[in-house]
Design an enzyme around this catalytic site. Structure first.
Site, mmCIF file in Angstrom:
data_model
loop_
_atom_site.group_PDB
_atom_site.id
_atom_site.type_symbol
_atom_site.label_atom_id
_atom_site.label_comp_id
_atom_site.label_asym_id
_atom_site.label_seq_id
_atom_site.Cartn_x
_atom_site.Cartn_y
_atom_site.Cartn_z
ATOM 1 N N LYS A 156 22.842 63.884 -31.995
ATOM 2 C CA LYS A 156 22.261 63.329 -33.215
ATOM 3 C C LYS A 156 21.559 62.011 -32.935
ATOM 4 O O LYS A 156 20.741 61.543 -33.726
ATOM 5 C CB LYS A 156 23.386 63.060 -34.246
ATOM 6 C CG LYS A 156 24.086 64.274 -34.743
ATOM 7 C CD LYS A 156 25.220 63.869 -35.683
ATOM 8 C CE LYS A 156 26.030 65.056 -36.103
ATOM 9 N NZ LYS A 156 27.289 64.643 -36.770
ATOM 10 N N GLU A 207 15.450 61.493 -26.101
ATOM 11 C CA GLU A 207 16.857 61.068 -26.030
ATOM 12 C C GLU A 207 17.027 59.688 -26.649
ATOM 13 O O GLU A 207 16.082 58.889 -26.662
ATOM 14 C CB GLU A 207 17.283 60.979 -24.552
ATOM 15 C CG GLU A 207 18.113 62.144 -24.066
ATOM 16 C CD GLU A 207 19.561 62.113 -24.543
ATOM 17 O OE1 GLU A 207 19.853 61.563 -25.612
ATOM 18 O OE2 GLU A 207 20.407 62.663 -23.832
ATOM 19 N N ASP A 208 18.236 59.402 -27.098
ATOM 20 C CA ASP A 208 18.532 58.044 -27.572
ATOM 21 C C ASP A 208 18.827 57.125 -26.386
ATOM 22 O O ASP A 208 18.314 56.024 -26.295
ATOM 23 C CB ASP A 208 19.698 58.046 -28.568
ATOM 24 C CG ASP A 208 20.958 58.722 -28.033
ATOM 25 O OD1 ASP A 208 20.922 59.362 -26.952
ATOM 26 O OD2 ASP A 208 22.008 58.614 -28.693
ATOM 27 N N ASP A 252 22.515 57.542 -19.937
ATOM 28 C CA ASP A 252 23.647 56.758 -19.449
ATOM 29 C C ASP A 252 24.012 57.272 -18.052
ATOM 30 O O ASP A 252 23.485 56.795 -17.056
ATOM 31 C CB ASP A 252 24.778 56.912 -20.472
ATOM 32 C CG ASP A 252 26.010 56.116 -20.140
ATOM 33 O OD1 ASP A 252 25.874 55.029 -19.576
ATOM 34 O OD2 ASP A 252 27.127 56.588 -20.442
ATOM 35 N N LYS A 310 20.497 52.980 -19.170
ATOM 36 C CA LYS A 310 21.496 52.078 -18.564
ATOM 37 C C LYS A 310 21.569 52.366 -17.065
ATOM 38 O O LYS A 310 22.363 53.213 -16.641
ATOM 39 C CB LYS A 310 22.872 52.398 -19.143
ATOM 40 C CG LYS A 310 23.243 51.688 -20.418
ATOM 41 C CD LYS A 310 24.741 51.869 -20.663
ATOM 42 C CE LYS A 310 25.016 52.519 -21.984
ATOM 43 N NZ LYS A 310 26.447 52.752 -22.261
ATOM 44 N N PHE A 327 28.207 49.250 -24.259
ATOM 45 C CA PHE A 327 28.214 50.394 -25.157
ATOM 46 C C PHE A 327 27.501 49.928 -26.420
ATOM 47 O O PHE A 327 27.894 48.942 -27.039
ATOM 48 C CB PHE A 327 29.629 50.894 -25.468
ATOM 49 C CG PHE A 327 29.590 52.244 -26.118
ATOM 50 C CD1 PHE A 327 29.521 53.401 -25.351
ATOM 51 C CD2 PHE A 327 29.551 52.360 -27.508
ATOM 52 C CE1 PHE A 327 29.412 54.647 -25.955
ATOM 53 C CE2 PHE A 327 29.456 53.608 -28.112
ATOM 54 C CZ PHE A 327 29.392 54.746 -27.326
ATOM 55 N N ARG A 338 25.351 54.603 -36.981
ATOM 56 C CA ARG A 338 24.011 55.109 -36.679
ATOM 57 C C ARG A 338 22.960 54.453 -37.562
ATOM 58 O O ARG A 338 21.795 54.354 -37.187
ATOM 59 C CB ARG A 338 23.936 56.624 -36.891
ATOM 60 C CG ARG A 338 24.782 57.440 -35.941
ATOM 61 C CD ARG A 338 24.429 58.918 -36.077
ATOM 62 N NE ARG A 338 25.448 59.784 -35.498
ATOM 63 C CZ ARG A 338 25.530 60.097 -34.209
ATOM 64 N NH1 ARG A 338 24.666 59.598 -33.357
ATOM 65 N NH2 ARG A 338 26.486 60.901 -33.773
HETATM 66 P P1 IMP Z 1 24.664 60.808 -20.480
HETATM 67 O O1 IMP Z 1 24.777 62.291 -20.472
HETATM 68 O O2 IMP Z 1 25.845 60.151 -19.798
HETATM 69 O O3 IMP Z 1 23.360 60.271 -19.967
HETATM 70 O O4 IMP Z 1 24.827 60.352 -21.944
HETATM 71 C C1 IMP Z 1 23.915 60.615 -22.884
HETATM 72 C C2 IMP Z 1 24.545 60.615 -24.267
HETATM 73 O O5 IMP Z 1 25.753 59.850 -24.336
HETATM 74 C C3 IMP Z 1 23.607 59.945 -25.219
HETATM 75 O O6 IMP Z 1 22.703 60.872 -25.767
HETATM 76 C C4 IMP Z 1 24.537 59.342 -26.245
HETATM 77 O O7 IMP Z 1 24.793 60.261 -27.263
HETATM 78 C C5 IMP Z 1 25.823 59.050 -25.503
HETATM 79 N N1 IMP Z 1 25.908 57.642 -25.099
HETATM 80 C C6 IMP Z 1 25.860 57.138 -23.845
HETATM 81 N N2 IMP Z 1 25.955 55.808 -23.844
HETATM 82 C C7 IMP Z 1 26.058 55.446 -25.128
HETATM 83 C C8 IMP Z 1 26.154 54.166 -25.797
HETATM 84 O O8 IMP Z 1 26.150 53.064 -25.202
HETATM 85 N N3 IMP Z 1 26.240 54.220 -27.145
HETATM 86 C C9 IMP Z 1 26.218 55.371 -27.854
HETATM 87 N N4 IMP Z 1 26.121 56.569 -27.290
HETATM 88 C C10 IMP Z 1 26.037 56.611 -25.934
#
Ligand code: IMP
Length: 172
Positions: free
Chosen positions: A39, A94-95, A98, A126, A147, A160
């Site tokens: 979302k 993507e938002d 990470d 990040k 975070f 959100r």
């Molecule tokens: P990844 O798969 O580890 O790259 O994470 C991606 C998803 O993790 C993002 O689309 C977010 O929904 C969630 N996410 C990762 N870091 C954060 C954060 O600092 N705040 C909120 N959501 C996060």
């Protein structure tokens, strides 16, 4: 509850406009399918597409890999796209990137359907936490290892709606 502001709504707005112009230049005369990763990207996606002056089809995909502030390392597809992407220009939105697990799994999945082009746009990145290296074609902001919440991003479903990106400093 209020959180330390990391990126103001004004900064977000002007960066989103810049990214939209880049996308417009890159896809001049073409159509694009924008796929928001739910979302967290819904606000970024909504703002971004309103700044892009090109024919756009919007779709969404919902995946989950997180519990609280930690990645579970596995990707579950909760809702898939309806669009046929073969031969089309696709931008995954993507938002935040990470560990990179979500976006790299989605890239692999989307490539199987032979899009004409596949690009990645992300509000945040990040670098300190990356485990799956990905090329981000349109990145708004690189951030330190915090975070973060707001502008679509949540902590356990909350915050959100904040109009800025803030640092989550509450209990986990
Ligand atoms: P990844 O798969 O580890 O790259 O994470 C991606 C998803 O993790 C993002 O689309 C977010 O929904 C969630 N996410 C990762 N870091 C954060 C954060 O600092 N705040 C909120 N959501 C996060």
């Amino acid at each position: 509850m209020s959180f330390p502001e990391l990126i103001s709504r004004e900064k977000i707005h002007s960066r989103v406009q810049e990214l939209a112009k880049e996308i417009e230049r890159d896809f001049a005369g073409e159509e694009i399918i924008v796929v928001g990763v739910l979302k967290g990207s819904f606000i970024f996606c909504a703002d971004l597409i309103r700044e892009i002056n090109l024919p756009i089809t919007l779709d969404f995909i919902s995946v989950s890999s997180y519990e609280g502030t930690e990645s579970t390392g596995e990707l579950k597809i909760n809702l898939d796209i309806k669009s046929k992407i073969e031969g089309k220009n696709v931008i995954l939105v993507e938002d935040i990137i990470d560990t990179g697990l979500t976006i790299s799994s989605l890239i692999t999945r989307f490539k199987k359907n032979n899009p004409k082009s596949l690009k990645v746009a992300s509000l945040l990145y990040k670098p300190a936490r990356i485990q799956h290296k990905v090329d981000i074609d349109y990145l708004a902001f690189e951030i330190e290892d915090h975070f973060v919440i707001g502008y679509g991003l949540d902590f356990n479903g909350s915050y959100r709606e904040l109009p800025y990106v803030g640092i989550y400093n509450g209990e986990v």
